[in-house]
Design an enzyme around this catalytic site. Structure first.
Site, PDB file in Angstrom:
ATOM      1  N   LYS A 177      54.346  22.770  44.625  1.00 50.18           N
ATOM      2  CA  LYS A 177      53.608  24.082  44.038  1.00 50.18           C
ATOM      3  C   LYS A 177      52.851  24.548  45.098  1.00 50.18           C
ATOM      4  CE  LYS A 177      50.008  25.596  42.448  1.00 50.18           C
ATOM      5  NZ  LYS A 177      49.942  26.966  43.158  1.00 50.18           N
ATOM      6  N   GLY A 214      50.398  24.769  38.089  1.00 51.39           N
ATOM      7  CA  GLY A 214      49.599  23.674  38.537  1.00 51.39           C
ATOM      8  C   GLY A 214      49.337  22.726  37.291  1.00 51.39           C
ATOM      9  N   GLU A 252      42.394  15.825  48.091  1.00 53.25           N
ATOM     10  CA  GLU A 252      41.824  16.270  49.172  1.00 53.25           C
ATOM     11  C   GLU A 252      40.973  17.521  48.978  1.00 53.25           C
ATOM     12  OE1 GLU A 252      40.638  18.080  52.309  1.00 53.25           O
ATOM     13  OE2 GLU A 252      42.832  18.144  52.996  1.00 53.25           O
ATOM     14  N   CYS A 286      38.930  22.430  55.684  1.00 54.93           N
ATOM     15  CA  CYS A 286      38.088  21.602  54.721  1.00 54.93           C
ATOM     16  C   CYS A 286      36.991  20.695  55.550  1.00 54.93           C
ATOM     17  CB  CYS A 286      38.685  21.220  53.761  1.00 54.93           C
ATOM     18  SG  CYS A 286      40.055  20.073  54.275  1.00 54.93           S
ATOM     19  N   GLU A 386      30.363  24.836  50.608  1.00 49.97           N
ATOM     20  CA  GLU A 386      31.322  25.236  51.602  1.00 49.97           C
ATOM     21  C   GLU A 386      31.663  26.684  51.629  1.00 49.97           C
ATOM     22  OE1 GLU A 386      35.535  23.101  52.522  1.00 49.97           O
ATOM     23  OE2 GLU A 386      35.287  23.614  50.619  1.00 49.97           O
TER      24      GLU A 386
END
Length: 481
Positions: A177, A214, A252, A286, A386
């Site tokens: 996906k 998902g 991750e 990331c 982040e």
């Protein structure tokens, strides 16, 4: 709607069981060009029945693919590698359209590095010992089974190959996906997989969002493993949905990587690439080293170097050969980055360059000004959260112990950098940083180096041998002789 060149023709279909198939329901998702804010394509929105079909195909293909000789699997991976390089211009153009990557960056980084994951998977497979004898016991490595792979929008093709290549090399079958925000390169990739001669059912692709596709993949009883690259929120939701079936989950996730400058670092040489590493891919990485941790007595020097570097960056249309940074990849992320820049100002950080608002000259498109803050306290939001945009925080320290403490003062632990001329000291600092990958003095990218996080940056590893082994189970046959 007229499709731009390089847009795949089969945007309304999924690749299941070796052929392009129509979805169970005719719901479409718009794909937006972040440079123009215009719809450039529509892709089919998958649902649970589509996932069921893809998983059934993968499950049926699993015994045959797992039993396929290593030489045959390696040959197909080699062909796929060749096809990616052969079609790299089309892939680069699509990446530039769907997520705003500067065309030069797409050509030099996004596509070639994606191809490298395929080559590395082939090479690891070709020499891997699937069985070893230890004290009369056979230690056997076997493919884990059907793998659900969920990939992000920021490095679309790169993250696909980082998962698909080792999974199929290991003998697993997969359901992919891709992100619904940048799905077009995945459709091109699926066609290349088909053209490489992968047997029907080994690779399957279902487009859609995380809430529908998902979630269905994570909870599916016939999927043996989920590998997701994405936000912490998405990773947690996938793990929760996967828990009842006790499948393997590798993640991750986010990062807030430090770049620690030791007192003996060559600042004139090391600060500019530090800025560029943080802002590369418009800061949408990331592992971007977005916290530059420097000695307080060198702060003014660092500020000047950082401002000069950031102010020289050409932000512009992704298709221009002169562009270094294109737009942020989507509207939601653009708004997030703008809000975080405003938060930095409100918290009292010193603005060195950039700031809120679009880049001058662009009334449309998610163009964001390369922004550098200094005199940042590590407790500020911009130092802890982040941002995933072209925003760098410069944080001063007084002692080396304080520098290490600042580096580790985060819920994340994905990557880190250390700059210093005394390599022994740089190694010692690297050993104290709680992160899955530490880079000393900007080394060349190593596709064999394992990549993954400590703490809330996830679990499991990708790339090279360690990424390959994530897709294997371990069996002990005692008394083997």
């Amino acid at each position: 709607m007229t499709k731009p060149s390089y847009i795949p023709h089969n945007t309304g279909q999924f690749y299941i069981n070796g052929r392009w198939q129509s979805p169970a329901q005719a719901t479409m998702l718009a794909v937006i060009n972040p440079a123009t804010e215009e719809v450039i394509a529509e892709v089919a929105q998958g649902s649970s029945p589509d996932v069921d079909r893809a998983v059934a195909a993968a499950r049926a293909a699993m015994p045959g693919w797992a039993a396929t000789p290593v030489t045959d699997r390696a040959r197909i991976l080699g062909k796929l590698h060749e096809l990616i390089l052969e079609h790299q211009e089309a892939l680069a153009q699509v990446l530039s359209l769907e997520m705003g990557a500067a065309i030069g960056f797409a050509r030099s980084m996004q596509v070639p590095l994606a191809a490298e994951h395929v080559r590395v998977a082939r090479d690891v497979l070709s020499t891997y010992a699937f069985q070893k004898i230890e004290n009369g016991t056979a230690i056997v490595r076997e493919p884990i089974g059907v793998c659900g792979l969920i990939t992000p929008w920021n490095w679309p093709l790169y993250q696909i190959t980082a998962k698909v290549a080792p999974a199929i090399a290991a003998g697993c079958t997969v359901v992919l996906k891709p992100s619904e925000l940048s799905p077009l390169s995945a459709l091109l990739f699926a066609q290349l997989v088909h053209d490489a001669g992968l047997p029907a059912g080994v690779f399957n692709l279902v487009n859609g969002d995380g809430a529908e596709v998902g979630a269905a993949m994570a909870a599916h009883p016939d999927i043996d493993m989920i590998s997701i690259t994405g936000s912490n929120r998405a990773g947690a939701l996938v793990a929760q949905a996967a828990a009842p079936t006790v499948k393997r989950v590798t993640q991750e996730l986010g990062g807030k990587s430090p770049n620690v400058f030791l007192p003996d670092a060559d600042f004139a040489k090391a600060v500019p690439p530090g800025v560029m590493s943080a802002l590369r891919n418009v800061g949408q990485s990331c592992s971007a080293p977005t916290r530059m941790i420097v000695p307080r007595n060198r702060l003014a020097e660092v500020e000047a170097l950082a401002a000069t570097t950031a102010n020289a960056i050409v932000v512009g249309a992704p298709g221009s050969e002169d562009t270094v940074l294109g737009p942020i990849a989507n509207e939601a992320q653009f708004k997030r980055v703008q809000a975080m820049i405003e938060a930095g100002l409100a918290e009292g950080a010193k603005l060195i360059c950039g700031g809120p608002g679009r880049v001058d000259g662009f009334a449309k498109g998610f163009y964001t000004r390369p922004t550098v803050f200094s005199q940042v306290d590590n407790g500020m939001r911009i130092a802890q959260e982040e941002i995933f945009g072209p925003v760098l925080c410069i944080i001063p320290y007084d002692t080396l112990d304080e520098a290490v403490a600042i580096a580790n003062d985060t819920v994340y632990g994905l990557g880190a950098h250390v700059q210093g001329q005394d390599l022994d000291q740089a190694r010692a600092v690297a050993a104290r940083i709680r992160a899955g990958q530490v880079l000393l003095n900007y080394p060349a990218w190593n596709p064999m180096a394992p990549f993954g996080g400590y703490k809330r940056s996830g679990n499991g590893r990708e790339y090279g041998l360690h990424g390959f082994e994530e897709y294997l189970e371990i069996k002990a046959i005692v008394g083997f002789g």
